[in-house]
Write a protein that holds these residues in place. Structure first.
Motif, PDB file in Angstrom:
ATOM      1  N   ASP A 184       0.835  -1.195   0.000  1.00 27.78           N
ATOM      2  CA  ASP A 184       0.000   0.000   0.000  1.00 27.78           C
ATOM      3  C   ASP A 184       0.875   1.252   0.000  1.00 27.78           C
ATOM      4  OD1 ASP A 184      -2.523   1.473   0.233  1.00 27.78           O
ATOM      5  OD2 ASP A 184      -1.899   1.858   2.310  1.00 27.78           O
ATOM      6  N   ALA A 185       1.885   1.277   0.842  1.00 27.04           N
ATOM      7  CA  ALA A 185       2.794   2.436   0.895  1.00 27.04           C
ATOM      8  C   ALA A 185       3.531   2.620  -0.432  1.00 27.04           C
ATOM      9  CB  ALA A 185       3.793   2.271   2.043  1.00 27.04           C
ATOM     10  N   VAL A 239     -10.586   2.394 -10.133  1.00 23.86           N
ATOM     11  CA  VAL A 239     -10.264   1.176  -9.396  1.00 23.86           C
ATOM     12  C   VAL A 239      -9.891   0.073 -10.379  1.00 23.86           C
ATOM     13  CG1 VAL A 239     -12.667   0.372  -9.283  1.00 23.86           C
ATOM     14  CG2 VAL A 239     -11.014  -0.433  -7.587  1.00 23.86           C
ATOM     15  N   PHE A 240      -8.926  -0.716  -9.968  1.00 25.31           N
ATOM     16  CA  PHE A 240      -8.584  -1.945 -10.685  1.00 25.31           C
ATOM     17  C   PHE A 240      -8.764  -3.073  -9.695  1.00 25.31           C
ATOM     18  CE2 PHE A 240      -5.961  -5.401 -12.100  1.00 25.31           C
ATOM     19  CZ  PHE A 240      -6.207  -5.432 -13.464  1.00 25.31           C
ATOM     20  N   ARG A 241      -9.596  -4.044 -10.043  1.00 25.72           N
ATOM     21  CA  ARG A 241      -9.855  -5.189  -9.161  1.00 25.72           C
ATOM     22  C   ARG A 241      -9.348  -6.464  -9.801  1.00 25.72           C
ATOM     23  NH1 ARG A 241     -13.165  -3.540  -5.168  1.00 25.72           N
ATOM     24  NH2 ARG A 241     -14.502  -1.762  -5.607  1.00 25.72           N
ATOM     25  N   GLN A 242      -8.816  -7.302  -8.940  1.00 27.25           N
ATOM     26  CA  GLN A 242      -8.409  -8.633  -9.390  1.00 27.25           C
ATOM     27  C   GLN A 242      -8.991  -9.648  -8.411  1.00 27.25           C
ATOM     28  OE1 GLN A 242      -4.367 -10.325  -8.997  1.00 27.25           O
ATOM     29  NE2 GLN A 242      -4.421 -10.212 -11.224  1.00 27.25           N
ATOM     30  N   THR A 243      -9.883 -10.453  -8.922  1.00 24.89           N
ATOM     31  CA  THR A 243     -10.515 -11.485  -8.110  1.00 24.89           C
ATOM     32  C   THR A 243      -9.986 -12.818  -8.586  1.00 24.89           C
ATOM     33  OG1 THR A 243     -12.482 -10.133  -7.903  1.00 24.89           O
ATOM     34  CG2 THR A 243     -12.717 -12.448  -7.376  1.00 24.89           C
ATOM     35  N   ASN A 266      -8.966 -11.466  -3.164  1.00 20.79           N
ATOM     36  CA  ASN A 266      -9.636 -10.403  -3.913  1.00 20.79           C
ATOM     37  C   ASN A 266      -8.843  -9.131  -3.635  1.00 20.79           C
ATOM     38  OD1 ASN A 266     -11.731 -12.051  -4.841  1.00 20.79           O
ATOM     39  ND2 ASN A 266     -12.868 -11.768  -2.952  1.00 20.79           N
ATOM     40  N   LEU A 267      -8.255  -8.568  -4.685  1.00 25.03           N
ATOM     41  CA  LEU A 267      -7.363  -7.428  -4.533  1.00 25.03           C
ATOM     42  C   LEU A 267      -7.948  -6.209  -5.234  1.00 25.03           C
ATOM     43  CD1 LEU A 267      -4.066  -9.337  -5.401  1.00 25.03           C
ATOM     44  CD2 LEU A 267      -5.069  -8.962  -3.140  1.00 25.03           C
ATOM     45  N   ALA A 268      -7.634  -5.002  -4.731  1.00 26.84           N
ATOM     46  CA  ALA A 268      -8.122  -3.770  -5.343  1.00 26.84           C
ATOM     47  C   ALA A 268      -7.087  -2.661  -5.201  1.00 26.84           C
ATOM     48  CB  ALA A 268      -9.444  -3.344  -4.713  1.00 26.84           C
ATOM     49  N   SER A 324      -4.722  10.693  -4.329  1.00 27.98           N
ATOM     50  CA  SER A 324      -4.451   9.691  -3.286  1.00 27.98           C
ATOM     51  C   SER A 324      -4.656   8.314  -3.865  1.00 27.98           C
ATOM     52  CB  SER A 324      -5.336   9.916  -2.052  1.00 27.98           C
ATOM     53  OG  SER A 324      -6.696   9.729  -2.404  1.00 27.98           O
ATOM     54  N   ALA A 325      -4.096   7.329  -3.213  1.00 29.74           N
ATOM     55  CA  ALA A 325      -4.209   5.957  -3.706  1.00 29.74           C
ATOM     56  C   ALA A 325      -4.139   4.991  -2.532  1.00 29.74           C
ATOM     57  CB  ALA A 325      -3.069   5.673  -4.692  1.00 29.74           C
ATOM     58  N   ASP A 326      -4.696   3.818  -2.740  1.00 29.95           N
ATOM     59  CA  ASP A 326      -4.519   2.752  -1.748  1.00 29.95           C
ATOM     60  C   ASP A 326      -4.676   1.404  -2.429  1.00 29.95           C
ATOM     61  OD1 ASP A 326      -7.404   1.673  -1.161  1.00 29.95           O
ATOM     62  OD2 ASP A 326      -7.569   3.846  -1.053  1.00 29.95           O
ATOM     63  N   TYR A 327      -4.066   0.439  -1.805  1.00 30.69           N
ATOM     64  CA  TYR A 327      -4.074  -0.930  -2.297  1.00 30.69           C
ATOM     65  C   TYR A 327      -4.400  -1.841  -1.109  1.00 30.69           C
ATOM     66  CZ  TYR A 327      -2.079  -5.544  -3.211  1.00 30.69           C
ATOM     67  OH  TYR A 327      -1.888  -6.888  -3.328  1.00 30.69           O
ATOM     68  N   GLY A 328      -5.221  -2.818  -1.355  1.00 32.00           N
ATOM     69  CA  GLY A 328      -5.545  -3.774  -0.299  1.00 32.00           C
ATOM     70  C   GLY A 328      -6.313  -4.943  -0.850  1.00 32.00           C
TER      71      GLY A 328
END
Length: 159
Positions: free
Chosen positions: A77-78, A124-128, A133-135, A151-155
């Motif tokens: 995420d960072a 958003v980009f999602r990968q299931t 399940n990632l976004a 801003s951005a985040d990943y989780g």
């Protein structure tokens, strides 16, 4: 006198005469066996390749902005936040940001007007894929095609 292929020069039967019939049955068996072994080897290689792909699909299907992040969610995420800030600095073109995110497969819902000023948008980009399940989210505000906030985040969630 004509030469008989089933007899040697002295007229005695040859040591290994061909079996009677139009073709040797063993050679047909060998051809089928070789073909079956070749098909089995190809199937095993395809299965192994698919197993690797299913284990780590993100190596192939992730957009460049989301690739090669650390395995740990907090560190990833960072790193993603830093990458987005470096690629889309404040003051840069919103149109360029939108174009690049779309080109990399990010979904961009329509921006929403905010009562206190600039329009706020997100992508958003999602990968299931099993087991996770990632976004990857990117949010920004712009005025007159200039980014004023990014801003951005990943989780994700994994079993």
């Amino acid at each position: 006198m004509a030469h008989d292929p089933h007899r040697d020069d002295t007229g005695r039967p040859a040591a290994n005469p061909d079996p009677p019939g139009p073709e040797r049955p063993r050679s047909a068996f060998r051809s089928r066996r070789a073909l079956a072994l070749g098909l089995l080897a190809a199937a095993l290689l395809a299965t192994a390749g698919l197993a690797v792909l299913l284990k780590r699909p993100e190596r192939i299907f992730l957009p460049p902005l989301a690739r090669d992040l650390p395995a740990n969610f907090r560190e990833a995420d960072a790193a993603f936040k830093a990458r987005i800030a470096a690629v889309f600095p404040i003051g840069s073109s919103e149109a360029a940001l939108v174009e690049r995110l779309r080109a990399q497969g990010f979904a961009l819902p329509a921006g929403q007007a905010t009562p206190d000023g600039p329009r706020e948008s997100r992508a958003v980009f999602r990968q299931t894929s099993f087991p996770c399940n990632l976004a990857w989210h990117v949010r920004w505000r712009a005025e007159h095609d200039r980014l004023v906030e990014v801003s951005a985040d990943y989780g994700g969630t994994c079993l």
